[in-house]
Design a protein around this motif. Structure first.
Motif, PDB file in Angstrom:
ATOM      1  N   SER A   1       2.231   1.816  -3.364  1.00  0.00           N
ATOM      2  CA  SER A   1       1.182   2.241  -4.287  1.00  0.00           C
ATOM      3  C   SER A   1       0.830   3.703  -4.096  1.00  0.00           C
ATOM      4  CB  SER A   1      -0.084   1.408  -4.072  1.00  0.00           C
ATOM      5  OG  SER A   1       0.170   0.065  -4.346  1.00  0.00           O
ATOM      6  N   VAL A   2       0.795   4.139  -2.859  1.00  0.00           N
ATOM      7  CA  VAL A   2       0.311   5.488  -2.572  1.00  0.00           C
ATOM      8  C   VAL A   2       1.423   6.531  -2.679  1.00  0.00           C
ATOM      9  CG1 VAL A   2      -0.756   6.952  -0.806  1.00  0.00           C
ATOM     10  CG2 VAL A   2      -1.526   4.593  -1.110  1.00  0.00           C
TER      11      VAL A   2
ATOM     12  N   LEU B   1      -9.894  -0.643   2.760  1.00  0.00           N
ATOM     13  CA  LEU B   1      -8.839   0.373   2.699  1.00  0.00           C
ATOM     14  C   LEU B   1      -7.630  -0.138   1.908  1.00  0.00           C
ATOM     15  CD1 LEU B   1      -7.897   3.162   3.691  1.00  0.00           C
ATOM     16  CD2 LEU B   1      -6.886   1.994   5.659  1.00  0.00           C
ATOM     17  N   PHE B   2      -7.204  -1.364   2.246  1.00  0.00           N
ATOM     18  CA  PHE B   2      -6.067  -1.950   1.526  1.00  0.00           C
ATOM     19  C   PHE B   2      -6.371  -2.046   0.032  1.00  0.00           C
ATOM     20  CE2 PHE B   2      -4.628  -4.068   5.612  1.00  0.00           C
ATOM     21  CZ  PHE B   2      -3.471  -3.332   5.706  1.00  0.00           C
TER      22      PHE B   2
ATOM     23  N   SER C   1       0.834  -1.204   0.000  1.00  0.00           N
ATOM     24  CA  SER C   1       0.000   0.000   0.000  1.00  0.00           C
ATOM     25  C   SER C   1       0.864   1.247   0.000  1.00  0.00           C
ATOM     26  CB  SER C   1      -0.916   0.026   1.222  1.00  0.00           C
ATOM     27  OG  SER C   1      -1.735  -1.107   1.240  1.00  0.00           O
ATOM     28  N   PHE C   2       1.931   1.211   0.786  1.00  0.00           N
ATOM     29  CA  PHE C   2       2.817   2.376   0.837  1.00  0.00           C
ATOM     30  C   PHE C   2       3.414   2.653  -0.540  1.00  0.00           C
ATOM     31  CE2 PHE C   2       7.048   4.218   1.280  1.00  0.00           C
ATOM     32  CZ  PHE C   2       6.737   5.388   1.951  1.00  0.00           C
TER      33      PHE C   2
ATOM     34  N   GLN D   1     -15.631   4.410  -7.571  1.00  0.00           N
ATOM     35  CA  GLN D   1     -14.712   3.279  -7.595  1.00  0.00           C
ATOM     36  C   GLN D   1     -15.402   1.974  -7.982  1.00  0.00           C
ATOM     37  OE1 GLN D   1     -11.715   0.933  -4.750  1.00  0.00           O
ATOM     38  NE2 GLN D   1     -12.023   3.025  -4.163  1.00  0.00           N
TER      39      GLN D   1
ATOM     40  N   LEU E   1      -5.206   2.160  -6.199  1.00  0.00           N
ATOM     41  CA  LEU E   1      -5.046   3.606  -6.421  1.00  0.00           C
ATOM     42  C   LEU E   1      -4.199   3.999  -7.639  1.00  0.00           C
ATOM     43  CD1 LEU E   1      -5.798   6.397  -5.252  1.00  0.00           C
ATOM     44  CD2 LEU E   1      -3.752   6.288  -3.871  1.00  0.00           C
TER      45      LEU E   1
ATOM     46  N   TYR F   1       1.342  10.645  -3.483  1.00  0.00           N
ATOM     47  CA  TYR F   1       1.552  11.623  -2.416  1.00  0.00           C
ATOM     48  C   TYR F   1       2.674  12.577  -2.834  1.00  0.00           C
ATOM     49  CZ  TYR F   1       3.483  13.763   1.711  1.00  0.00           C
ATOM     50  OH  TYR F   1       3.972  14.694   2.583  1.00  0.00           O
TER      51      TYR F   1
ATOM     52  N   THR G   1      -8.450  -0.322  -1.790  1.00  0.00           N
ATOM     53  CA  THR G   1      -8.431   0.998  -2.418  1.00  0.00           C
ATOM     54  C   THR G   1      -7.004   1.464  -2.660  1.00  0.00           C
ATOM     55  OG1 THR G   1     -10.504   1.567  -1.358  1.00  0.00           O
ATOM     56  CG2 THR G   1      -9.171   3.387  -2.160  1.00  0.00           C
ATOM     57  N   MET G   2      -6.131   1.250  -1.697  1.00  0.00           N
ATOM     58  CA  MET G   2      -4.758   1.735  -1.845  1.00  0.00           C
ATOM     59  C   MET G   2      -4.005   0.981  -2.940  1.00  0.00           C
ATOM     60  SD  MET G   2      -3.412   3.008   1.830  1.00  0.00           S
ATOM     61  CE  MET G   2      -3.694   1.597   2.841  1.00  0.00           C
TER      62      MET G   2
END
Lengths: 275, 294
Positions: free
Chosen positions: A27-28, B105-106, A24-25, A263, B112, A32, B108-109
């Motif tokens: 990906s984001v 949440l996971f 996730s990190f 979404q 993303l 950011y 979606t991330m």
């Protein structure tokens, strides 16, 4: 399940959580960073400043003075909007026809149309460019949309989803004397609302993201699209990263809004006809 | 009664006519034209039959740059597609676990990156990996590198960054297909496997992968198709450089037709027909392979 069991399950999931947090990190983070870079000057961006800065207004002003931001945004919205409306109409009409009036002949036509999926854009680019140019359509919305109004993907999506359309309604409407076209407009379209929503989201996204084809047919700067604008910003020898990321941000705002607001439709649109 | 039926059938044809005509004019007709054009040479306004007719094709297979673009495209294909798809299945499997907290949440991330416009993400990665970019700053500060490394100026690292960027952008996209596929698998199948003592590794290979097979085949075909037509990343991330060493087929064809002043439509058409044949063959192969493993 007992409480003890539950906590044991959660404990076993710890490696999963760690893995997902890392993914996730990754990906984001780039996104950011894009937003934070848009608020910093180019030196701060290069030296690795990760917090938000105070240069957002400055970067925005520079972007406005260097590019025709509003005109280009309007072009992109116009092309993608017209594309979405026309493509949805044409392809849903075809999906409706293929599924609810289906016979052997139409199945053959359908299978032939599917072959178009294998035709790469780069292979038709030159003949299509010549076609558009000979009709005087370069730099118009028509050159942008014509090659991708009708796609096997969308037709298939509408066809597959039409399977759930209740045939009884169709017969009842015919007995009531509703025309075939009337059935499409007054019965099919409202019933298929969610398919239309998913198809609209994915079509708009694809049109907004289009790069190679607009680069070929939009030879006039005044007709350019957002992806072309930011690509040009990055092409110079000295790149102002703050301004560039401000442009990139503007190019991504519509797609991000769609992503966060719609979404579910977006995910449905991607998977399309796969059911 | 018969005339009503006929009228309905006719209406049906009417509904699919606009879409069918458009595909014929915008896909089938141009690909035929491209085949014709591939046997011609000369400037775009004055195309003549080539002498010998196969001139463009023999030129193509002697063109070192074209062969390199084919090689690069296949390199991206062979490395990126398997990594991306395996990662996507794995993530889908992990996110399909009902005991997992923050699932939404996971999801979606991970999904993303798909919200980023295509050219946008190429430029983000280009900036991140610039010589004076964030990645270099971090690596130098951590003492891993002594001086800033020109990632995009060296062939192998530039290729690696294209692959990393592609994986970043498309893994979540493919995961969505697998999640949709997994939702069709009864959760009880997994519970039963758990009771039978199958570990997650076994469950993954014995249950998830076989049941997802149709979805996997489709994503493989789509990824092959997309990678063979790679354009945006080559143009915007590396500009095909350094010295054309990361260029893709579509990018090279574009350069030969619209990109660099020379409009070599005949030659570009021959190369684009080659891409068409590749896409067709590889899609057929993946479908056949998929059919056999029943």
């Amino acid at each position: 399940m007992t409480k003890k069991n539950k906590s044991a399950t959660q404990r076993r999931l710890i490696p999963t959580y760690i893995f997902l947090i890392i993914v996730s990190f990754i990906s984001v983070f780039p996104l950011y960073w894009m937003i934070s870079a848009a608020t910093n000057n180019t030196v701060d961006v290069a030296t690795g400043k990760l917090t938000f800065g105070t240069y957002a207004a400055q970067n925005f002003a520079n972007l406005l003075s260097r590019t025709d931001l509003w005109g280009t945004l309007w072009n992109s919205f116009k092309y993608a909007g017209v594309q979405t409306i026309v493509a949805l109409f044409v392809c849903s009409l075809a999906g409706f026809g293929f599924e609810l009036y289906h016979d052997k002949g139409k199945d053959i036509v359908f299978n032939i149309l599917l072959l178009a999926m294998m035709v790469p854009a780069v292979a038709t680019m030159i003949p299509l460019f010549k076609m558009m140019s000979s009709f005087g359509l370069l730099n118009t919305v028509w050159a942008f949309i014509l090659p991708t109004i009708s796609t096997p993907f969308l037709i298939m999506m509408f066809r597959q989803n039409s399977r759930n359309f209740p045939v009884d309604i169709l017969e009842a409407a015919r007995i009531d004397g509703v025309s075939e076209f009337g059935i499409f407009f007054r019965m099919y379209m409202p019933v298929m609302k969610s398919t239309y929503a998913a198809a609209a989201v994915i079509t708009f996204m694809n049109a907004w993201n289009a790069y190679m084809w607009p680069k070929v047919v939009m030879t006039d700067n005044r007709a350019q699209t957002m992806p072309m604008l930011i690509a040009n910003l990055a092409a110079g020898y000295t790149v102002d990263y703050g301004v560039l990321m401000m442009g990139v941000l503007f190019c991504s705002i519509p797609t991000m809004i769609i992503f966060f607001v719609l979404q579910k439709q977006f995910a449905e649109g991607i998977t399309g006809s796969v059911k | 009664m018969k005339t009503i039926k006929r009228k309905q059938q006719l209406a049906g044809w009417g509904f699919l006519l606009p879409a069918s005509i458009l595909i014929a004019i915008m896909s089938f007709y141009p690909i035929l034209q491209a085949i014709f054009m591939s046997f011609k040479t000369g400037s775009s306004a004055n195309l003549q039959w080539a002498n010998p007719l196969t001139y463009n094709y023999s030129r193509m297979f002697k063109d070192a740059l074209f062969l390199r673009s084919v090689g690069n495209t296949f390199l991206y294909l062979i490395i990126q597609v398997p990594i991306m798809l395996i990662l996507a299945i794995l993530l889908a499997q992990l996110l399909n676990n009902k005991d997992l907290k923050f699932r939404g949440l996971f999801r979606t991330m991970v999904f993303l990156p798909c919200a980023t416009a295509l050219v946008s993400y190429s430029l983000i990665f280009k900036s991140l990996f610039a010589t004076q970019g964030l990645v270099n700053t971090i690596l130098v500060n951590l003492g891993i590198f002594e001086t800033n490394y020109n990632f995009l100026g060296n062939t192998n690292s530039a290729r690696a960054i294209i692959i990393i960027a592609l994986i970043w952008r498309w893994t979540g996209y493919n995961m969505v297909f697998y999640l949709a596929g997994l939702q069709n698998i009864e959760y009880s199948v997994y519970e039963a496997a758990k009771i039978d003592g199958a570990n997650s590794w076994k469950t993954f290979w014995r249950i998830t992968v076989p049941l997802l097979k149709p979805t996997i085949i489709m994503t493989v075909i789509m990824s092959i198709n997309g990678t063979l037509q790679l354009f945006d990343e080559s143009v915007n991330l590396t500009s095909g450089g350094p010295a054309n060493s990361t260029i893709t087929m579509s990018h090279y064809i574009y350069n030969n037709s619209f990109g660099q002043g020379v409009a070599n439509f005949g030659y570009a058409s021959a190369m684009s027909f080659f891409v068409f044949v590749l896409v067709a063959i590889l899609s057929r192969i993946s479908m056949k392979v998929g059919d056999k493993r029943d």
